[in-house]
Design a protein around this motif. Structure first.
Motif, PDB file in Angstrom:
ATOM      1  N   GLY A  36      59.774  35.504  82.539  1.00  0.00           N
ATOM      2  CA  GLY A  36      58.420  34.966  82.426  1.00  0.00           C
ATOM      3  C   GLY A  36      57.347  36.013  82.266  1.00  0.00           C
ATOM      4  O   GLY A  36      56.246  35.704  81.824  1.00  0.00           O
ATOM      5  N   THR A  37      57.650  37.246  82.635  1.00  0.00           N
ATOM      6  CA  THR A  37      56.683  38.330  82.503  1.00  0.00           C
ATOM      7  C   THR A  37      57.407  39.593  82.056  1.00  0.00           C
ATOM      8  O   THR A  37      58.587  39.777  82.344  1.00  0.00           O
ATOM      9  N   ASP A  38      56.691  40.438  81.361  1.00  0.00           N
ATOM     10  CA  ASP A  38      57.269  41.710  80.943  1.00  0.00           C
ATOM     11  C   ASP A  38      57.174  42.671  82.120  1.00  0.00           C
ATOM     12  O   ASP A  38      56.308  42.544  82.973  1.00  0.00           O
ATOM     13  N   GLY A  49      72.283  46.124  78.126  1.00  0.00           N
ATOM     14  CA  GLY A  49      72.739  45.671  76.815  1.00  0.00           C
ATOM     15  C   GLY A  49      72.724  44.164  76.669  1.00  0.00           C
ATOM     16  O   GLY A  49      73.414  43.603  75.820  1.00  0.00           O
ATOM     17  N   ILE A  50      71.917  43.494  77.483  1.00  0.00           N
ATOM     18  CA  ILE A  50      71.831  42.031  77.482  1.00  0.00           C
ATOM     19  C   ILE A  50      70.525  41.613  76.820  1.00  0.00           C
ATOM     20  O   ILE A  50      69.464  42.192  77.078  1.00  0.00           O
ATOM     21  N   SER A  51      70.605  40.604  75.973  1.00  0.00           N
ATOM     22  CA  SER A  51      69.426  40.086  75.293  1.00  0.00           C
ATOM     23  C   SER A  51      68.432  39.541  76.313  1.00  0.00           C
ATOM     24  O   SER A  51      68.802  38.765  77.199  1.00  0.00           O
ATOM     25  N   CYS A  52      67.170  39.958  76.183  1.00  0.00           N
ATOM     26  CA  CYS A  52      66.128  39.487  77.096  1.00  0.00           C
ATOM     27  C   CYS A  52      64.846  39.256  76.317  1.00  0.00           C
ATOM     28  O   CYS A  52      64.310  40.164  75.691  1.00  0.00           O
ATOM     29  N   ARG A  53      64.371  38.046  76.355  1.00  0.00           N
ATOM     30  CA  ARG A  53      63.119  37.659  75.704  1.00  0.00           C
ATOM     31  C   ARG A  53      62.085  37.395  76.795  1.00  0.00           C
ATOM     32  O   ARG A  53      62.420  36.906  77.870  1.00  0.00           O
ATOM     33  N   ARG A  77      64.909  27.942  71.872  1.00  0.00           N
ATOM     34  CA  ARG A  77      65.329  28.871  70.816  1.00  0.00           C
ATOM     35  C   ARG A  77      66.498  29.747  71.289  1.00  0.00           C
ATOM     36  O   ARG A  77      67.499  29.898  70.591  1.00  0.00           O
ATOM     37  N   GLU A  78      66.379  30.306  72.472  1.00  0.00           N
ATOM     38  CA  GLU A  78      67.443  31.164  73.005  1.00  0.00           C
ATOM     39  C   GLU A  78      68.695  30.364  73.324  1.00  0.00           C
ATOM     40  O   GLU A  78      69.815  30.818  73.072  1.00  0.00           O
ATOM     41  N   ALA A  79      68.532  29.173  73.863  1.00  0.00           N
ATOM     42  CA  ALA A  79      69.689  28.331  74.202  1.00  0.00           C
ATOM     43  C   ALA A  79      70.480  27.955  72.958  1.00  0.00           C
ATOM     44  O   ALA A  79      71.715  28.022  72.949  1.00  0.00           O
TER      45      ALA A  79
END
Length: 175
Positions: A36-38, A49-53, A77-79
Motif C-alpha cells: 500500500g505504500t512505497d 526477486g519477488i514482484s512487488c507493485r 491486474r496482479e491477480a
C-alpha cells in the motif's frame, strides 16, 4: 499467492511477511506482493526477486473513490497477470481490495488479524468477505470472537508469526 500489505511503516508484521516470502522460495508457489505504500517493505521484497507493485490498499470510501478503485484495479491486474489461486492480506485494514478481487475471481481470500478492533471495525474492513482469518494469538482471537462472533465463528485459526532468530554474539563481539 498474492500478498497484500498496507505497510505504512516497517515493523513486526512486515518482517513476518518477509519470512513467509522467503519460506516459499523453491516450494513451487510464486509469491507476488502489492504494498500500500512505497518504502522498506517493497524494497526488501524486490531484493528477494519477488514482484512487488505499490498501489493504494484502501477500503471503498466515498471521500476517496478514485484511490479505492485504483487499489482494487491494481490488485485485480496482479491477480490476473500472475494467475493467483489465493489472496492473502497481511492485516485487516488492507483486506477489502483483495477480498473484492477474490470474490470476483472466485478464489479464497485470507487475512491475518494482528491488532484488536471493535465490532464495527471488523465489519467495515472485512465486509468484502473472507475465507479464513489467521490470528497471531489465542487472546486476540478470543477478543475478536467476543466482539464480532458472527464475523469470525467457524472461519478463524491461530497462526503465530514466525520470528527470525538473531545470531548469537561471540565473546569478542560482546566485549
Amino acid at each position: 499467492v498474492l500478498f497484500l500489505a498496507w505497510a505504512p511503516f516497517f515493523s513486526g508484521a512486515e518482517r513476518a511477511l518477509l519470512l513467509t516470502l522467503r519460506a516459499l522460495a523453491g516450494t513451487g508457489y510464486e509469491p507476488v506482493v502489492v504494498a500500500g505504500t512505497d518504502g522498506v517493505l517493497p524494497e526488501q521484497v524486490r531484493e528477494l526477486g519477488i514482484s512487488c507493485r505499490v498501489a493504494p490498499l484502501l477500503p471503498l470510501d466515498r471521500q476517496r473513490p478514485w484511490s479505492s478503485v485504483r487499489g482494487i484495479a491494481a490488485v485485480m491486474r496482479e491477480a490476473v497477470r500472475h494467475r493467483v489461486s489465493i489472496i492473502h492480506t497481511n492485516e485487516v485494514p488492507s483486506f477489502e481490495p483483495g477480498g473484492r478481487v477474490a470474490r470476483l475471481l472466485r478464489i479464497p481470500a485470507v487475512t491475518h488479524v494482528r491488532f484488536p478492533n471493535e465490532r464495527s471495525g471488523y465489519e467495515y474492513f472485512l465486509r468484502a468477505g473472507f475465507t479464513r482469518a489467521l490470528f497471531v494469538s489465542h487472546a486476540l482471537r478470543d477478543m475478536a470472537l467476543s466482539e464480532a462472533p458472527h464475523v469470525f465463528r467457524g472461519k478463524s485459526e491461530v497462526l503465530h508469526d514466525g520470528v527470525e532468530m538473531q545470531p548469537e554474539a561471540t565473546s569478542a563481539e560482546i566485549a
